[in-house]
Scaffold this motif. Structure first.
Motif, PDB file in Angstrom:
ATOM      1  N   GLY A  72       0.802  -1.211   0.000  1.00 54.59           N
ATOM      2  CA  GLY A  72       0.000   0.000   0.000  1.00 54.59           C
ATOM      3  C   GLY A  72       0.837   1.263   0.000  1.00 54.59           C
ATOM      4  N   TRP A  73       0.105   2.398  -0.032  1.00 56.05           N
ATOM      5  CA  TRP A  73       0.707   3.732  -0.033  1.00 56.05           C
ATOM      6  C   TRP A  73       0.569   4.344   1.358  1.00 56.05           C
ATOM      7  CZ3 TRP A  73       2.960   4.094  -4.619  1.00 56.05           C
ATOM      8  CH2 TRP A  73       2.361   3.502  -5.728  1.00 56.05           C
ATOM      9  N   TYR A  74       1.652   4.906   1.846  1.00 56.10           N
ATOM     10  CA  TYR A  74       1.663   5.516   3.180  1.00 56.10           C
ATOM     11  C   TYR A  74       2.007   6.989   3.000  1.00 56.10           C
ATOM     12  CZ  TYR A  74       2.584   5.625   8.249  1.00 56.10           C
ATOM     13  OH  TYR A  74       2.550   5.885   9.592  1.00 56.10           O
ATOM     14  N   PHE A  75       1.090   7.861   3.370  1.00 59.77           N
ATOM     15  CA  PHE A  75       1.286   9.297   3.223  1.00 59.77           C
ATOM     16  C   PHE A  75       1.822   9.822   4.550  1.00 59.77           C
ATOM     17  CE2 PHE A  75      -1.931   7.715   0.433  1.00 59.77           C
ATOM     18  CZ  PHE A  75      -1.638   8.291  -0.787  1.00 59.77           C
ATOM     19  N   LEU A 130      -7.561  15.542  -1.793  1.00 63.16           N
ATOM     20  CA  LEU A 130      -7.045  15.155  -3.109  1.00 63.16           C
ATOM     21  C   LEU A 130      -7.398  13.704  -3.425  1.00 63.16           C
ATOM     22  CD1 LEU A 130      -3.513  16.817  -3.005  1.00 63.16           C
ATOM     23  CD2 LEU A 130      -5.420  17.487  -4.478  1.00 63.16           C
ATOM     24  N   LEU A 131      -7.229  12.842  -2.438  1.00 60.35           N
ATOM     25  CA  LEU A 131      -7.550  11.428  -2.649  1.00 60.35           C
ATOM     26  C   LEU A 131      -9.050  11.240  -2.888  1.00 60.35           C
ATOM     27  CD1 LEU A 131      -5.266   9.820   0.082  1.00 60.35           C
ATOM     28  CD2 LEU A 131      -4.847   9.937  -2.384  1.00 60.35           C
ATOM     29  N   ASP A 132      -9.863  11.964  -2.128  1.00 60.03           N
ATOM     30  CA  ASP A 132     -11.306  11.866  -2.306  1.00 60.03           C
ATOM     31  C   ASP A 132     -11.738  12.329  -3.698  1.00 60.03           C
ATOM     32  OD1 ASP A 132     -11.644  10.903   0.255  1.00 60.03           O
ATOM     33  OD2 ASP A 132     -12.181  12.856   1.127  1.00 60.03           O
ATOM     34  N   ALA A 133     -10.983  13.279  -4.258  1.00 59.39           N
ATOM     35  CA  ALA A 133     -11.296  13.804  -5.592  1.00 59.39           C
ATOM     36  C   ALA A 133     -10.718  12.937  -6.716  1.00 59.39           C
ATOM     37  CB  ALA A 133     -10.779  15.237  -5.716  1.00 59.39           C
ATOM     38  N   GLY A 134     -10.056  11.838  -6.324  1.00 60.45           N
ATOM     39  CA  GLY A 134      -9.488  10.952  -7.326  1.00 60.45           C
ATOM     40  C   GLY A 134      -8.147  11.402  -7.874  1.00 60.45           C
ATOM     41  N   ARG A 135      -7.523  12.371  -7.207  1.00 56.26           N
ATOM     42  CA  ARG A 135      -6.231  12.865  -7.673  1.00 56.26           C
ATOM     43  C   ARG A 135      -5.124  11.900  -7.279  1.00 56.26           C
ATOM     44  NH1 ARG A 135      -5.861  18.453  -7.980  1.00 56.26           N
ATOM     45  NH2 ARG A 135      -3.646  18.105  -8.477  1.00 56.26           N
ATOM     46  N   ARG A 136      -4.180  11.698  -8.183  1.00 55.66           N
ATOM     47  CA  ARG A 136      -2.991  10.885  -7.915  1.00 55.66           C
ATOM     48  C   ARG A 136      -1.783  11.675  -8.405  1.00 55.66           C
ATOM     49  NH1 ARG A 136      -6.769   9.244  -5.876  1.00 55.66           N
ATOM     50  NH2 ARG A 136      -7.678   7.150  -5.898  1.00 55.66           N
ATOM     51  N   GLU A 162      -2.492  19.871   6.374  1.00 56.58           N
ATOM     52  CA  GLU A 162      -1.828  19.072   5.343  1.00 56.58           C
ATOM     53  C   GLU A 162      -2.481  17.701   5.228  1.00 56.58           C
ATOM     54  OE1 GLU A 162       1.220  17.960   2.458  1.00 56.58           O
ATOM     55  OE2 GLU A 162       0.066  19.740   3.036  1.00 56.58           O
ATOM     56  N   GLY A 163      -2.822  17.095   6.356  1.00 58.95           N
ATOM     57  CA  GLY A 163      -3.535  15.828   6.305  1.00 58.95           C
ATOM     58  C   GLY A 163      -4.867  15.950   5.606  1.00 58.95           C
ATOM     59  N   ASP A 164      -5.602  17.017   5.912  1.00 55.92           N
ATOM     60  CA  ASP A 164      -6.901  17.232   5.267  1.00 55.92           C
ATOM     61  C   ASP A 164      -6.742  17.505   3.775  1.00 55.92           C
ATOM     62  OD1 ASP A 164      -8.138  16.901   7.716  1.00 55.92           O
ATOM     63  OD2 ASP A 164      -8.319  19.056   8.118  1.00 55.92           O
ATOM     64  N   ARG A 165      -5.666  18.205   3.409  1.00 57.23           N
ATOM     65  CA  ARG A 165      -5.417  18.487   1.993  1.00 57.23           C
ATOM     66  C   ARG A 165      -5.171  17.198   1.218  1.00 57.23           C
ATOM     67  NH1 ARG A 165      -1.314  19.518  -1.762  1.00 57.23           N
ATOM     68  NH2 ARG A 165       0.296  18.762  -0.326  1.00 57.23           N
ATOM     69  N   ILE A 166      -4.365  16.311   1.795  1.00 58.03           N
ATOM     70  CA  ILE A 166      -4.097  15.028   1.147  1.00 58.03           C
ATOM     71  C   ILE A 166      -5.390  14.229   1.016  1.00 58.03           C
ATOM     72  CG2 ILE A 166      -2.920  12.817   1.422  1.00 58.03           C
ATOM     73  CD1 ILE A 166      -0.651  14.374   2.813  1.00 58.03           C
TER      74      ILE A 166
END
Length: 211
Positions: A108-111, A176-182, A169-173
């Protein structure tokens, strides 16, 4: 493969170079670990932390928030398959790639929320912010991690005056993920380290290079 001056201001590391990743807490070096440069381009710094890499804990300092938790827990080296850390310039997080199991399957991906990396003659300096997001390979959505631990670190005074910026910053990430951004290349999930790379070591004087 040894530490070089490529990471000084205006210069870059070459693939295979040892890059010392240090954590600096309230002006003091708190922790260090040697990593290996995978890519150092204008838009990305990719570092690999291999299994067996030794941890460094400085002997001298005031340590206003106590010693590093891994030091007090007796952890001395990185275990597992190793992890890849992807950094974009100026961003207050890295995207860490994990693998698991005997077949080294993508986990998985760890932010990882942290200070934007700052280059030094031997590597980069940063500070982990404790608060993170984890998106497992078999999950439909990410989850926040270590929320309670982050709150405890605030009580300890680890991030004076920075709590709201870190949470933002956590909320920003998350947004972005909720919007489907990668904003990273999913192909990193299939990346494999060079089998000829030796386990890197901390260079002599790693704790005396200015922050």
């Amino acid at each position: 493969m040894g530490a070089t001056g490529r990471g000084a201001a205006g210069r870059r590391f070459a693939p295979g170079d040892v890059v010392v990743r240090r954590e600096v807490l309230r002006g003091e070096i708190w922790f260090a670990v040697p990593t290996i440069c995978v890519e150092d381009s204008p838009g990305l710094l990719a570092l690999y932390l291999p299994p067996g890499a030794e941890f460094g804990f400085p002997e001298r300092g005031s340590f206003p928030c106590g010693r590093h938790p891994w030091q007090t827990a007796g952890r001395r080296r990185w275990h597992g398959h190793g992890k890849l850390m992807l950094h974009r310039p100026g961003e207050a997080h890295s995207i860490d790639v994990f693998w698991t199991g005997p077949e080294r399957e993508f986990a998985g991906w760890y932010f990882n929320l942290q200070d934007p990396v700052r280059r030094t003659p031997i590597g980069v300096d940063t500070l982990d912010h404790e608060l993170d997001l984890w998106w497992a390979a078999d999950a439909d959505r990410y989850v926040f991690k270590d929320v309670e631990m982050f709150a405890q670190r605030l009580v300890e005074g680890r991030y004076p005056g920075r709590a709201e910026a870190i949470r933002a910053e956590g909320d920003r990430i998350a947004a972005l993920l909720d919007a489907g951004r990668r904003w990273w290349d999913p192909a990193w999930a299939r990346w494999c380290p060079d089998p000829d790379w030796p386990v890197p070591r901390l260079p002599e004087g790693w704790d005396s290079v200015p922050c």
